[in-house]
Design a protein around this motif. Structure first.
Motif, PDB file in Angstrom:
ATOM      1  N   SER A 199       0.853  -1.186   0.000  1.00  0.00           N
ATOM      2  CA  SER A 199       0.000   0.000   0.000  1.00  0.00           C
ATOM      3  C   SER A 199       0.889   1.237   0.000  1.00  0.00           C
ATOM      4  CB  SER A 199      -0.900   0.009   1.245  1.00  0.00           C
ATOM      5  OG  SER A 199      -1.582   1.249   1.349  1.00  0.00           O
ATOM      6  N   ARG A 251      -0.103   3.902   1.224  1.00  0.00           N
ATOM      7  CA  ARG A 251      -0.532   4.650   2.403  1.00  0.00           C
ATOM      8  C   ARG A 251       0.263   4.194   3.627  1.00  0.00           C
ATOM      9  NH1 ARG A 251      -6.464   2.995   0.369  1.00  0.00           N
ATOM     10  NH2 ARG A 251      -6.501   4.325  -1.480  1.00  0.00           N
ATOM     11  N   LYS A 252       0.197   4.966   4.693  1.00  0.00           N
ATOM     12  CA  LYS A 252       0.980   4.684   5.886  1.00  0.00           C
ATOM     13  C   LYS A 252       0.290   3.725   6.847  1.00  0.00           C
ATOM     14  CE  LYS A 252       3.395   9.134   5.780  1.00  0.00           C
ATOM     15  NZ  LYS A 252       3.696  10.382   6.525  1.00  0.00           N
ATOM     16  N   THR A 253      -0.996   3.510   6.631  1.00  0.00           N
ATOM     17  CA  THR A 253      -1.761   2.650   7.536  1.00  0.00           C
ATOM     18  C   THR A 253      -1.942   1.254   6.944  1.00  0.00           C
ATOM     19  OG1 THR A 253      -3.818   3.475   6.562  1.00  0.00           O
ATOM     20  CG2 THR A 253      -3.002   4.588   8.529  1.00  0.00           C
ATOM     21  N   THR A 254      -2.314   0.311   7.795  1.00  0.00           N
ATOM     22  CA  THR A 254      -2.582  -1.067   7.385  1.00  0.00           C
ATOM     23  C   THR A 254      -4.090  -1.291   7.352  1.00  0.00           C
ATOM     24  OG1 THR A 254      -0.503  -1.856   8.358  1.00  0.00           O
ATOM     25  CG2 THR A 254      -2.227  -3.492   7.957  1.00  0.00           C
ATOM     26  N   SER A 255      -4.601  -1.816   6.237  1.00  0.00           N
ATOM     27  CA  SER A 255      -6.038  -2.022   6.065  1.00  0.00           C
ATOM     28  C   SER A 255      -6.316  -3.466   5.681  1.00  0.00           C
ATOM     29  CB  SER A 255      -6.598  -1.080   4.985  1.00  0.00           C
ATOM     30  OG  SER A 255      -6.355   0.275   5.308  1.00  0.00           O
ATOM     31  N   ALA A 273      -0.611  -3.070   3.311  1.00  0.00           N
ATOM     32  CA  ALA A 273       0.298  -2.522   4.315  1.00  0.00           C
ATOM     33  C   ALA A 273       1.464  -1.807   3.643  1.00  0.00           C
ATOM     34  CB  ALA A 273       0.820  -3.640   5.209  1.00  0.00           C
ATOM     35  N   ARG A 325       3.070  -5.935  12.989  1.00  0.00           N
ATOM     36  CA  ARG A 325       2.011  -4.928  12.879  1.00  0.00           C
ATOM     37  C   ARG A 325       0.825  -5.483  12.106  1.00  0.00           C
ATOM     38  NH1 ARG A 325       2.906   1.194  10.432  1.00  0.00           N
ATOM     39  NH2 ARG A 325       0.777   1.943  10.789  1.00  0.00           N
ATOM     40  N   THR A 346      -3.000  -6.098  13.550  1.00  0.00           N
ATOM     41  CA  THR A 346      -4.209  -5.580  12.893  1.00  0.00           C
ATOM     42  C   THR A 346      -5.209  -6.704  12.657  1.00  0.00           C
ATOM     43  OG1 THR A 346      -2.902  -3.864  11.787  1.00  0.00           O
ATOM     44  CG2 THR A 346      -5.084  -4.332  10.881  1.00  0.00           C
ATOM     45  N   ASN A 384      -8.593   6.173   3.412  1.00  0.00           N
ATOM     46  CA  ASN A 384      -9.132   5.062   4.194  1.00  0.00           C
ATOM     47  C   ASN A 384     -10.616   5.270   4.504  1.00  0.00           C
ATOM     48  OD1 ASN A 384      -6.586   3.655   4.453  1.00  0.00           O
ATOM     49  ND2 ASN A 384      -5.985   5.292   5.865  1.00  0.00           N
ATOM     50  N   THR A 396     -12.505   6.099   6.826  1.00  0.00           N
ATOM     51  CA  THR A 396     -12.647   6.822   8.091  1.00  0.00           C
ATOM     52  C   THR A 396     -14.021   7.481   8.149  1.00  0.00           C
ATOM     53  OG1 THR A 396     -11.732   8.812   7.085  1.00  0.00           O
ATOM     54  CG2 THR A 396     -10.167   7.289   8.123  1.00  0.00           C
TER      55      THR A 396
END
Length: 237
Positions: free
Chosen positions: A24, A26-30, A43, A51, A55, A205, A207
């Motif tokens: 990913s 992006r900085k977050t894990t989905s 990730a 990590r 999750t 994300n 959110t």
């Protein structure tokens, strides 16, 4: 928990959860439950497996619940045959198939029927895909032009393609891809796909801010989201 997956992808296991690990930007894990019922973890690279596992543990109940729902919904998956009278979807409506001896193009929608040249039945899936791709792009452009200004965004590119297990995707650079199967959806549900991906341009994300953006552009999105969840399995060839 074992789910369907693409054989070409490396499968990881955490306790009883099998998943594929994807890069990913992006900085977050989905975590996603794909349309084929597989579990995907997006990730940042380099992958931090601890990590990722944390999750998965945090989302364990969510994963179980969504996989159970996927199994229930896909019991009604439609397996179509390319024979006279079989029905095929286009923009939410069903049209019967008629095999014809000859016509100017391999596949055409005319007089309320899908007409396919009989000798081309072995390649029917290919011609249906081409039909859907060609018909979806202008519809998609119309919907993008309608909803992008409401969200204050402008995608860099919009493309219709094979996406394997997703209805749509939006890259970190604002490039939107939409599955050709979206041509089977009612326009109201296609609107949801469009708004969903456009909203990801500013909100990567899922959110609360993302869903507020979706609702602002499409107040009844929950209805369309629910329709897709319960009817998406029927969008098949």
């Amino acid at each position: 928990m074992v789910a369907a997956r693409e054989p070409s992808q490396k499968v990881h296991t955490y306790k009883d959860i099998e998943f594929t690990l994807k890069k990913s930007e992006r900085k977050t894990t989905s975590i996603y439950i794909e349309r084929d019922g597989s579990v995907s973890v997006l990730a940042p690279k380099p992958f931090d497996m601890e990590r990722v596992q944390a999750t998965l543990e945090k989302k364990r109940s969510w994963i179980y619940r969504n996989l159970a729902e996927w199994e229930d919904l896909n019991r009604t998956r439609v397996h179509r045959e390319y024979v006279n009278g079989e029905s095929f979807l286009y923009l939410g409506r069903r049209y019967q198939l008629e095999l014809v001896k000859t016509q100017g193009v391999p596949l055409a929608l005319k007089q309320g029927k899908f007409c396919l040249v009989k000798d081309l039945v072995p390649k029917a899936e290919r011609y249906f895909q081409e039909f859907y791709k060609n018909k979806l792009k202008p519809r998609l452009d119309e919907r993008i032009d309608q909803y992008a200004p409401r969200l204050g965004v402008s995608p860099r590119r919009v493309k219709v393609m094979e996406l394997k297990n997703r209805w749509g995707s939006c890259s970190a650079t604002g490039m939107i891809n939409v599955h050709w199967k979206c041509a089977m959806l009612p326009l109201s549900v296609l609107d949801y796909i469009v708004v969903h991906e456009l909203s990801h341009i500013e909100n990567p994300n899922h959110t609360p801010a993302f869903w507020r953006a979706v609702e602002k552009a499409l107040p009844n999105y929950e209805e369309q989201k629910k329709w897709l969840k319960f009817n998406g399995a029927g969008m098949s060839l």
